[in-house]
Design a protein around this motif. Structure first.
Motif, short mmCIF file in Angstrom:
data_model
loop_
_atom_site.label_atom_id
_atom_site.label_comp_id
_atom_site.label_asym_id
_atom_site.label_seq_id
_atom_site.Cartn_x
_atom_site.Cartn_y
_atom_site.Cartn_z
N LEU A 64 0.84 -1.20 0.00
CA LEU A 64 0.00 0.00 0.00
C LEU A 64 0.88 1.25 0.00
O LEU A 64 0.65 2.20 -0.74
N ARG A 65 1.90 1.24 0.83
CA ARG A 65 2.80 2.39 0.97
C ARG A 65 3.56 2.66 -0.32
O ARG A 65 3.65 3.80 -0.78
N ILE A 66 4.10 1.62 -0.92
CA ILE A 66 4.93 1.80 -2.11
C ILE A 66 4.09 2.28 -3.30
O ILE A 66 4.45 3.24 -3.98
N LEU A 67 2.97 1.62 -3.56
CA LEU A 67 2.15 2.03 -4.69
C LEU A 67 1.59 3.44 -4.47
O LEU A 67 1.61 4.28 -5.39
N SER A 69 2.87 5.83 -2.66
CA SER A 69 3.97 6.79 -2.77
C SER A 69 4.36 7.01 -4.23
O SER A 69 4.65 8.14 -4.64
N ALA A 70 4.35 5.95 -5.02
CA ALA A 70 4.71 6.07 -6.44
C ALA A 70 3.70 6.95 -7.17
O ALA A 70 4.07 7.84 -7.95
N ILE A 71 2.42 6.73 -6.91
CA ILE A 71 1.38 7.53 -7.55
C ILE A 71 1.48 8.99 -7.13
O ILE A 71 1.46 9.91 -7.96
N GLY A 72 1.63 9.24 -5.83
CA GLY A 72 1.75 10.61 -5.34
C GLY A 72 3.00 11.32 -5.82
O GLY A 72 2.96 12.50 -6.17
N ALA A 73 4.12 10.60 -5.87
CA ALA A 73 5.36 11.20 -6.35
C ALA A 73 5.23 11.57 -7.82
O ALA A 73 5.65 12.66 -8.24
N GLY A 74 4.63 10.68 -8.60
CA GLY A 74 4.46 10.96 -10.02
C GLY A 74 3.56 12.16 -10.27
O GLY A 74 3.90 13.05 -11.08
N THR A 75 2.45 12.21 -9.59
CA THR A 75 1.51 13.33 -9.76
C THR A 75 2.15 14.65 -9.38
O THR A 75 2.04 15.65 -10.12
N SER A 76 2.85 14.68 -8.25
CA SER A 76 3.44 15.94 -7.81
C SER A 76 4.61 16.34 -8.70
O SER A 76 4.82 17.54 -8.94
N HIS A 109 -5.29 3.35 -1.52
CA HIS A 109 -3.95 3.91 -1.64
C HIS A 109 -3.98 5.44 -1.72
O HIS A 109 -2.95 6.09 -1.64
N GLY A 110 -5.16 6.01 -1.88
CA GLY A 110 -5.30 7.44 -2.09
C GLY A 110 -4.76 8.30 -0.97
O GLY A 110 -4.12 9.34 -1.22
N ARG A 111 -4.99 7.90 0.27
CA ARG A 111 -4.51 8.73 1.40
C ARG A 111 -2.99 8.81 1.42
O ARG A 111 -2.42 9.89 1.60
N LEU A 112 -2.32 7.66 1.27
CA LEU A 112 -0.86 7.69 1.30
C LEU A 112 -0.30 8.40 0.07
O LEU A 112 0.72 9.08 0.15
#
Length: 168
Positions: A64-67, A69-76, A109-112
């Motif tokens: 959950l953390r890795i996926l 984080s990957a989505i959030g890092a990419g978006t930002s 996964h949205g919150r993380l």
């Protein structure tokens, strides 16, 4: 539940956070100007978030953390490549990130992912000369560091195979 069982999780979290902080600080310090204390902080937060009562729960939390984080890092990274930091823009990026998680059927996964957006964007705002892509990549790597430390701790720690107070 005996005293040792009650203290196992706090001790595991504290040691994992310490090790993750030190490794994250060291790793991020390899990139001059990219705020090693933030690297240590983000790694430690990842270790704390991932550590659960059992090895199985910790492993599940790790994915959950890795996926996320990957989505959030990419978006930002995409946002900061196109536009400078602004709190309203951050909210829009969070919305897009959480909506993306829902669209690809990983809403939990949205919150993380949203938390990662905030960390990447605020870190980038501390020094706008930082590369948005490298900043996001470092925050993702720090998530990997903290997650890895938590999974390793759960695997090595005696008693983390069973749930506190019972079996799994």
């Amino acid at each position: 539940m005996n005293k040792a069982e009650r203290l196992r999780i706090p001790a595991e979290i504290a040691i994992a956070a310490l090790v993750a902080y030190l490794l994250g600080y060291w790793f991020t310090n390899l990139f001059p100007g990219y705020l090693p204390k933030i690297g240590g902080l983000w790694s430690a937060i990842s270790a704390i978030v991932v550590t659960q009562a059992t090895r199985r729960e910790t492993t599940s939390s790790a994915s959950l953390r890795i996926l996320g984080s990957a989505i959030g890092a990419g978006t930002s990274a995409i946002y900061l490549t196109l536009l400078p930091f602004h709190p309203l823009g951050m909210a829009v990026a969070i919305f897009a990130t959480v909506a993306l998680c829902a669209a690809i059927n990983v809403p939990s996964h949205g919150r993380l992912a949203a938390i990662t957006v905030i960390v990447v964007m605020v870190t980038g705002s501390l020094d706008p000369k930082l590369s948005p892509g490298l900043n996001a990549l470092l925050r993702l790597a720090e998530s990997f560091i903290g997650t890895g430390v938590a999974v390793l701790a759960a695997g090595l720690w005696p008693g983390s195979n069973n749930q506190v107070g019972g079996d799994s």
